[in-house]
Design a protein around this motif. Structure first.
Motif, short mmCIF file in Angstrom:
data_model
loop_
_atom_site.label_atom_id
_atom_site.label_comp_id
_atom_site.label_asym_id
_atom_site.label_seq_id
_atom_site.Cartn_x
_atom_site.Cartn_y
_atom_site.Cartn_z
N ASP A 5 0.84 -1.21 0.00
CA ASP A 5 0.00 0.00 0.00
C ASP A 5 0.86 1.25 0.00
O ASP A 5 0.61 2.20 -0.75
CB ASP A 5 -0.93 0.01 1.21
CG ASP A 5 -2.05 -1.02 1.09
OD1 ASP A 5 -2.36 -1.42 -0.04
OD2 ASP A 5 -2.61 -1.40 2.13
N ASN A 8 2.66 1.57 -3.32
CA ASN A 8 1.71 2.03 -4.33
C ASN A 8 1.49 3.54 -4.22
O ASN A 8 1.49 4.26 -5.23
CB ASN A 8 0.38 1.28 -4.19
CG ASN A 8 -0.55 1.52 -5.36
OD1 ASN A 8 -0.30 1.06 -6.47
ND2 ASN A 8 -1.61 2.27 -5.12
N ALA A 38 0.84 -4.10 -8.60
CA ALA A 38 -0.50 -4.64 -8.84
C ALA A 38 -0.45 -6.13 -9.14
O ALA A 38 -1.27 -6.91 -8.65
CB ALA A 38 -1.17 -3.88 -9.99
N THR A 41 0.16 -8.19 -6.03
CA THR A 41 -1.03 -8.28 -5.16
C THR A 41 -2.22 -8.88 -5.91
O THR A 41 -3.37 -8.68 -5.51
CB THR A 41 -1.38 -6.89 -4.60
OG1 THR A 41 -1.53 -5.95 -5.66
CG2 THR A 41 -0.29 -6.40 -3.66
N THR A 42 -1.93 -9.58 -7.01
CA THR A 42 -2.90 -10.32 -7.83
C THR A 42 -3.98 -9.44 -8.46
O THR A 42 -5.05 -9.93 -8.80
CB THR A 42 -3.56 -11.47 -7.04
OG1 THR A 42 -4.41 -10.96 -6.01
CG2 THR A 42 -2.51 -12.40 -6.43
N GLN A 43 -3.71 -8.16 -8.64
CA GLN A 43 -4.63 -7.27 -9.35
C GLN A 43 -4.16 -7.21 -10.81
O GLN A 43 -3.59 -6.21 -11.25
CB GLN A 43 -4.63 -5.89 -8.69
CG GLN A 43 -5.06 -5.93 -7.22
CD GLN A 43 -4.95 -4.58 -6.56
OE1 GLN A 43 -5.70 -3.64 -6.88
NE2 GLN A 43 -4.02 -4.44 -5.64
N TYR A 44 -4.43 -8.27 -11.53
CA TYR A 44 -3.81 -8.45 -12.84
C TYR A 44 -4.35 -7.50 -13.90
O TYR A 44 -3.60 -7.05 -14.77
CB TYR A 44 -3.95 -9.91 -13.27
CG TYR A 44 -3.32 -10.87 -12.31
CD1 TYR A 44 -2.00 -10.70 -11.91
CD2 TYR A 44 -4.04 -11.95 -11.78
CE1 TYR A 44 -1.40 -11.58 -11.00
CE2 TYR A 44 -3.45 -12.83 -10.88
CZ TYR A 44 -2.14 -12.64 -10.49
OH TYR A 44 -1.56 -13.50 -9.60
N GLU A 45 -5.63 -7.20 -13.86
CA GLU A 45 -6.19 -6.26 -14.84
C GLU A 45 -5.59 -4.88 -14.63
O GLU A 45 -5.23 -4.19 -15.59
CB GLU A 45 -7.71 -6.21 -14.72
CG GLU A 45 -8.40 -7.46 -15.23
CD GLU A 45 -9.92 -7.32 -15.24
OE1 GLU A 45 -10.41 -6.19 -15.06
OE2 GLU A 45 -10.60 -8.33 -15.43
N GLU A 46 -5.48 -4.47 -13.36
CA GLU A 46 -4.89 -3.17 -13.05
C GLU A 46 -3.42 -3.14 -13.47
O GLU A 46 -2.93 -2.15 -14.00
CB GLU A 46 -5.01 -2.88 -11.55
CG GLU A 46 -4.53 -1.50 -11.15
CD GLU A 46 -4.78 -1.18 -9.69
OE1 GLU A 46 -4.07 -0.33 -9.14
OE2 GLU A 46 -5.70 -1.79 -9.10
#
Length: 230
Positions: A5, A8, A38, A41-46
């Motif tokens: 966090d 980021n 991203a 933290t497994t936020q693949y689209e982001e």
């Protein structure tokens, strides 16, 4: 330190500052780092969106090295998303472009990613060769964090190739370094690999100790999938 966090927020601030002052290369690098965070933290689209922003800027600058760095990050993202063919193509293109880079750490990362992809394809002999090249570079750079990861990858490749003595040496060295750098993610992975190795060596009590350590680390990290696997 796993404070994604804060990382980021910091890179968001850097991206905004670079954009306001028209530091285009710095802005592209900030987007690349945001993409890495991203993905981690497994936020693949982001992650994909961030990396596309970075790619557009590098294209406008016609900066080959920057494009290769971004392509390398996109490649490992494609690997995580199970598109191994595209992942390998991206990382191999980046590796070729970064061979003459004045920053050997970037070239080492490309080699490391290619090794990871070949490991995912179960071609451990090729993976080993790429990890070995990565190790040679990272030893000269002296960064314990990245060196520990390469040693663990070599340990895994050695284990899959039935080179148990090498595997034990690599994994033991990796565990020591990851403890020094307080990289609990890598510690957990390496403890797990050591557990599997000790099982193969017929040492069930030692194996259980390593696997229990991996389990405890995953629980501390809140990694439910890792804890279940252990």
């Amino acid at each position: 330190l796993r404070d994604y966090d804060k990382a980021n927020r910091d890179y968001r601030q850097l991206q905004n500052l670079a954009n306001k002052n028209n530091y285009r290369r710095m802005e592209a690098l900030a987007w690349q780092r945001l993409g890495k965070i991203a993905a981690r933290t497994t936020q693949y689209e982001e992650a994909t969106v961030h990396l596309i922003h970075a790619q557009r800027i590098s294209d406008s600058l016609q900066d080959a090295e920057l494009a290769a760095m971004i392509g390398n990050t996109l490649g490992i993202l494609r690997y995580v998303l199970k598109d191994h063919a595209q992942a390998l193509a991206l990382c191999q293109t980046s590796e070729a472009a970064l061979r003459s880079s004045q920053y050997p750490a970037n070239y080492a990362e490309a080699l490391d990613h290619i090794g990871i992809i070949y490991g995912g394809k179960n071609d451990w002999a090729t993976a080993y060769r790429y990890f070995d090249q990565t190790l040679a570079i990272r030893k000269t750079l002296g960064d314990k964090y990245f060196l520990a990861g390469t040693l663990s990858n070599l340990g895994l490749a050695s284990l899959r190739l039935e080179k148990t003595s090498e595997a034990l040496e690599f994994l033991t060295s990796s565990l020591k370094l990851s403890q020094e750098t307080q990289d609990m993610d890598l510690q957990a992975a390496t403890e797990y690999r050591l557990g599997r190795l000790q099982q193969r060596l017929g040492q069930p009590n030692t194996a259980l100790g390593h696997l229990n350590q991996a389990l405890q680390l995953h629980r501390r990290l809140g990694d439910k999938r890792g804890a279940q696997a252990d």
